[in-house]
Design a protein around this motif. Sequence first.
Motif, short mmCIF file in Angstrom:
data_model
loop_
_atom_site.label_atom_id
_atom_site.label_comp_id
_atom_site.label_asym_id
_atom_site.label_seq_id
_atom_site.Cartn_x
_atom_site.Cartn_y
_atom_site.Cartn_z
N ASP A 147 0.61 -0.97 -0.21
CA ASP A 147 0.25 0.22 0.02
C ASP A 147 0.69 1.52 -0.73
OD1 ASP A 147 1.65 -0.64 2.42
OD2 ASP A 147 -0.73 -0.14 3.89
N GLY A 148 2.07 1.37 0.35
CA GLY A 148 2.99 2.40 -0.19
C GLY A 148 4.29 2.21 -0.14
N VAL A 173 5.32 7.65 1.17
CA VAL A 173 3.56 8.28 0.27
C VAL A 173 3.50 6.83 0.69
CG1 VAL A 173 3.23 8.59 -1.96
CG2 VAL A 173 5.36 9.65 -0.81
N LYS A 174 1.57 6.55 0.57
CA LYS A 174 0.83 5.21 -0.30
C LYS A 174 -0.70 5.90 -0.38
CE LYS A 174 -1.49 3.76 4.25
NZ LYS A 174 -1.87 3.94 5.16
N GLN A 175 -0.87 4.76 -0.55
CA GLN A 175 -2.49 4.87 -1.68
C GLN A 175 -3.23 5.58 -0.37
OE1 GLN A 175 -1.74 0.36 -3.24
NE2 GLN A 175 -3.73 1.99 -3.46
N ALA A 176 -4.17 7.05 -1.68
CA ALA A 176 -5.22 7.64 -1.11
C ALA A 176 -6.64 6.95 -0.53
CB ALA A 176 -5.73 8.72 -1.04
N ASP A 177 -6.01 5.62 -1.77
CA ASP A 177 -7.33 5.30 -1.65
C ASP A 177 -6.96 3.35 -2.17
OD1 ASP A 177 -9.60 3.28 -1.72
OD2 ASP A 177 -10.51 4.55 -3.31
N PRO A 178 -7.01 2.66 -1.31
CA PRO A 178 -6.16 1.44 -1.54
C PRO A 178 -6.83 -0.12 -2.43
CG PRO A 178 -5.74 1.57 1.71
CD PRO A 178 -7.49 2.58 0.41
N ASN A 179 -8.01 0.48 -2.03
CA ASN A 179 -9.21 0.27 -3.21
C ASN A 179 -9.52 -0.08 -4.96
OD1 ASN A 179 -10.42 -1.73 -1.91
ND2 ASN A 179 -11.24 0.05 -0.80
N ILE A 197 -1.10 9.18 -0.62
CA ILE A 197 -0.98 10.30 0.42
C ILE A 197 0.33 10.17 1.23
CG2 ILE A 197 -1.72 10.98 3.04
CD1 ILE A 197 -4.01 9.58 2.18
N GLU A 198 0.81 11.35 1.32
CA GLU A 198 2.46 11.94 2.25
C GLU A 198 2.56 12.65 3.68
OE1 GLU A 198 6.29 14.42 1.21
OE2 GLU A 198 5.28 13.73 -0.91
N THR A 199 3.21 11.41 4.42
CA THR A 199 3.30 12.20 5.58
C THR A 199 4.55 11.76 5.70
OG1 THR A 199 2.81 9.30 6.36
CG2 THR A 199 1.02 10.66 5.83
N PRO A 200 4.83 12.65 6.90
CA PRO A 200 6.11 12.60 7.26
C PRO A 200 6.50 11.27 8.59
CG PRO A 200 4.86 13.75 9.41
CD PRO A 200 4.31 13.66 8.01
#
Length: 352
Positions: A243-244, A258-264, A292-295
């Motif tokens: 997922d990211g 960095v991961k998918q905003a909507d995993p589906n 979606i990017e997160t620290p």
Amino acid sequence: MSYNMAIIGMGGMAGWHVRNIREHIPEIKVIGGYDVREEANNKARDEWGVKVYATPEEIYADGSIDMVLIATPNDVHKDYSIKCLQAGKHVICEKPVTMNAPELEEILAVAKKTGKLFSVHQNRRWDKDYLTVRKILADGMLTKPYNIESRVQGSRPLYGWRVFKQNGGGLLLDWGIHLLDQMMDLIPQKVVSVQAHLHKVYGQEIDDSFTVLLRFENGISGMVSISTNCFIPLPRWHVSCEDGTAVIDDWELGGKIVKQADPNEKDWTENLVYTAAGPTRIMLPRPKETTIETPLPSIVGTHWTDYYRNIVDTLNGKAELRVTGEQALRVMKVIDAVFESDRTGAAVTAGI
């Protein structure tokens, strides 16, 4: 309860141990040591204020010594460890614990017989970059990892006794043992395959750059790569999950998740894009709105001397030993497989 420590091998690493134990672990008193080099003995006496023993046998015979740190070149770790255990001392051995797995098995047999604590100073399990990877996966910030890459790359050659094969020199037994220990601590499932490429860039005696690919029983691939001849380093960690992706750039913990905003959501465009490499669809970066990017998460309150805190708490019955001889044996068996893979040019199947 407090414990008196002596050190066999009073070089640079021993100095690090002395300073940090005295600053952070009041339950351990470093009171003496021994080295084959008179200049090291003089420095220990004059700068560290410790008793200098004339021979290691004097340390074995001293009933006031509860534990011994072995910080010598690698080729004599086994003999010193066994003799200290037989003399009734707890033993902490610098890494790599031995030259190979059979030597460590000899030590563990003596530790079991004497009932004394034996551990290896794998202090980099407390590195914040490593603990960040553990937290990302443990907290489910990313899930289902399938490829984990761990690198340390510099541009200065090895030095001192580490350039001599007979002393257990080489990069695999120096930095490599740390990164392999981290990878195998992160993934407890068995290693089923080991593929290795060792390089001798600066000379012909010891490896000074290498890449090792591990395949674990759960299907995860782990890559460890270290170089002393790299002038443009790659990220310290690159973690690929279903997922990211997480990247840790360096020990200062630059990086991001960095991961998918909507995993589906599996498909978001039918359009081809023309690049300098020609038309492509698969290799396009995702539209920003689909990610979606997160620290990176924060890691606080850890220090390398937490290794010694665990030693004290284990001896006082307050904790379980964090770095065990059995864990070290698993790593040494992989090290042996790495050397074998490089010698044969083929992957080594294993169940380690």
